[in-house]
Each structure stands twice: as C-alpha cells, then as structure tokens.
Design a protein around this motif. Structure first.
Motif, PDB file in Angstrom:
ATOM      1  N   GLU A 105      -1.408   6.050  -4.907  1.00  0.00           N
ATOM      2  CA  GLU A 105      -1.025   5.947  -3.490  1.00  0.00           C
ATOM      3  C   GLU A 105      -0.056   4.231  -3.809  1.00  0.00           C
ATOM      4  O   GLU A 105       0.621   3.561  -3.221  1.00  0.00           O
ATOM      5  CB  GLU A 105      -2.232   5.625  -2.376  1.00  0.00           C
ATOM      6  CG  GLU A 105      -1.256   5.241  -1.034  1.00  0.00           C
ATOM      7  CD  GLU A 105      -2.422   4.543  -0.082  1.00  0.00           C
ATOM      8  OE1 GLU A 105      -3.163   3.884   0.335  1.00  0.00           O
ATOM      9  OE2 GLU A 105      -3.578   4.826  -0.374  1.00  0.00           O
ATOM     10  N   SER A 106      -1.233   3.297  -4.546  1.00  0.00           N
ATOM     11  CA  SER A 106      -0.234   2.381  -4.703  1.00  0.00           C
ATOM     12  C   SER A 106       1.290   1.995  -5.676  1.00  0.00           C
ATOM     13  O   SER A 106       1.737   1.696  -5.617  1.00  0.00           O
ATOM     14  CB  SER A 106      -1.368   1.202  -6.032  1.00  0.00           C
ATOM     15  OG  SER A 106      -1.208   0.342  -5.987  1.00  0.00           O
ATOM     16  N   PRO A 144      -6.169   8.749  -6.834  1.00  0.00           N
ATOM     17  CA  PRO A 144      -5.957   8.859  -5.275  1.00  0.00           C
ATOM     18  C   PRO A 144      -5.421   7.548  -5.341  1.00  0.00           C
ATOM     19  O   PRO A 144      -4.162   7.308  -4.857  1.00  0.00           O
ATOM     20  CB  PRO A 144      -6.464   9.489  -4.453  1.00  0.00           C
ATOM     21  CG  PRO A 144      -7.434  10.353  -5.244  1.00  0.00           C
ATOM     22  CD  PRO A 144      -8.163   9.266  -6.342  1.00  0.00           C
ATOM     23  N   GLY A 187       2.966   4.469  -5.360  1.00  0.00           N
ATOM     24  CA  GLY A 187       3.994   4.764  -4.443  1.00  0.00           C
ATOM     25  C   GLY A 187       4.802   4.084  -4.361  1.00  0.00           C
ATOM     26  O   GLY A 187       5.716   3.848  -3.174  1.00  0.00           O
ATOM     27  N   LYS A 188       3.953   2.880  -3.583  1.00  0.00           N
ATOM     28  CA  LYS A 188       4.070   1.980  -2.473  1.00  0.00           C
ATOM     29  C   LYS A 188       5.424   0.916  -2.809  1.00  0.00           C
ATOM     30  O   LYS A 188       5.535  -0.013  -2.901  1.00  0.00           O
ATOM     31  CB  LYS A 188       3.113   1.109  -1.367  1.00  0.00           C
ATOM     32  CG  LYS A 188       2.522   1.716  -1.263  1.00  0.00           C
ATOM     33  CD  LYS A 188       0.952   0.859  -0.597  1.00  0.00           C
ATOM     34  CE  LYS A 188       0.068   1.305   1.066  1.00  0.00           C
ATOM     35  NZ  LYS A 188      -1.517   0.871   1.032  1.00  0.00           N
TER      36      LYS A 188
END
Length: 233
Positions: free
Chosen positions: A36-37, A32, A39-40
């Motif tokens: 998340e990384s 996860p 996506g950023k």
C-alpha cells in the motif's frame, strides 16, 4: 549537480567510520502495508514491479534448491553458485540507470531494493546493494561479498560494484551494472579498487582491514533503517 568524484569522497569519508552487521531475511516477503505504501509513493506501477521482483527472486531461490547454502559452503571456486550470481546480476541490471539527482532530487541517496524496483531507477550504489542483499537472502555468506568502490577508468568516474569471493584468498568475481557478464577482477582492468566493505569489515586498497559496525555511517545506517521500516509495515 555535485560531481561523482565529490560524491565518492563524501561517501568514503563516512564509510571510514564503522561497518554494522545487517541481517535481512525474507527480502521479497512484502506485507500488505508495504505494498500500500509503495502504491501511494510510486503509483500503480510500483506494486506491479514488486510482484515481478517477488516472482523472479522466488524462482531463483526455488531453482537453487533447499541445499543451496550448504552446497555453497562446500564450493571454493565459485562455479556451483555462478548460475545464481548471474541470475541476480541480470535481474537488477535491467533497471534503468539514473543519477540520484535525476531520480531522487538529491546528491546522494542509497535506495533499498524495494525503492529501486518500485521506482524503476538506480545508480551504481543501488545495484551493488540490491545484489548484496539478495544474495545474502538466498544463502550466500556475507563474508564472500564485498560492496566495492572503484575508479572506473573507462568512464572516468568513481563507481560501485559487488565483488564475490569464492574463498578468502580467491580472486573475486565482479558483478557490475556497466557489464552484464560476471568477470574475474583481473579481466576488469578498467576498475581500480579503492575500498570495500560488507556487514562486518572494511578493506582499504592497501589491504588494511577495519572491523566494526556501520551504525555511525550515515548512508548505510539510513539504508538499514529504511529496510527495517519496510519490514514493519
């Protein structure tokens, strides 16, 4: 932008140091934190592309079967594992080609497979590295794989491909982003080998071998450190 010849010369200079062992497992076991990384860094499309990568590689692995690595060890002509080589080659060759300057804004950048897919762009080094890492993850022994720098006479540039050796003395099969078909090296008269390497060794075109680790090779070291960082997320 620095020419491919200059870029190649710089890469050759650093790679004539040492080659370090690389152990990669669970290539598409994305945490996860990594999602998340991504996506950023790459926007909403990054995680979506990683999900597609995960599905594709896991399908290849499932179709190959639990005995794939054992059966590959018994194969000496490349025919048993050729279907897997083709699937991996085709998957990564769908990624659009972009120079490092266009894509990353620097002269030379070796992307991890995650960066390649999430950003949806690659140059020849990235294709070869991603195929190498993926085939290892699927159970292909590293000694059968060589990331290979060549002079591509058809396009008049230096280039990188992945060579697959069914046995130590066998003619290699060439996995290339310029050609979707995997062909024996003798059929690729447009490629002139310069040197090749894997986790353990480096081979010059003369046939001389240099053993050792790539911990002193900047681009290779940076790549492995990035992969390790991704695993820790």
């Amino acid at each position: 932008m620095r020419s491919r010849t200059a870029k190649f010369a710089a890469s050759l200079f650093v790679l004539l140091g040492f080659i370090s062992p690389v152990v990669v497992s669970g290539l598409v076991d994305f945490s996860p934190g990594l999602i998340e990384s991504v996506g950023k860094r790459f926007g909403v499309e990054g995680p979506r592309r990683l999900a597609q990568m995960q599905v594709a590689i896991n399908k290849i692995k499932a179709a190959a079967g639990k005995d794939f690595a054992r059966n590959v060890a018994r194969s000496s002509d490349g025919q048993y594992e050729m279907a897997v080589l083709r699937q991996v080659n085709d998957f990564y060759n769908r990624v659009p080609y972009l120079t490092d300057q266009e894509h990353w804004g620097v002269n030379d950048y070796w992307a991890t497979p995650v960066e390649m897919i999430a950003s949806w762009g690659a140059d020849c080094e990235d294709y070869a590295v991603a195929k190498y890492m993926t085939l290892k993850d699927l159970g292909i022994p590293a000694e059968r794989l060589r990331i290979t720098y060549v002079r591509a006479t058809r396009i008049g540039e230096t280039h990188m491909v992945l060579a697959y050796y069914p046995s130590p003395a066998a003619e290699p099969w060439i996995m290339d982003n310029l050609e979707d078909d995997i062909q024996p090296a003798s059929a690729r008269t447009d490629l002139v080998p310069v040197y090749s390497f894997n986790d353990d060794d480096l081979w010059l075109a003369s046939g001389n071998t240099r053993k050792g680790g790539a911990s002193t090779v900047r681009l290779w070291k940076d790549l492995i450190e990035k992969i390790a960082k991704e695993k820790r997320m």
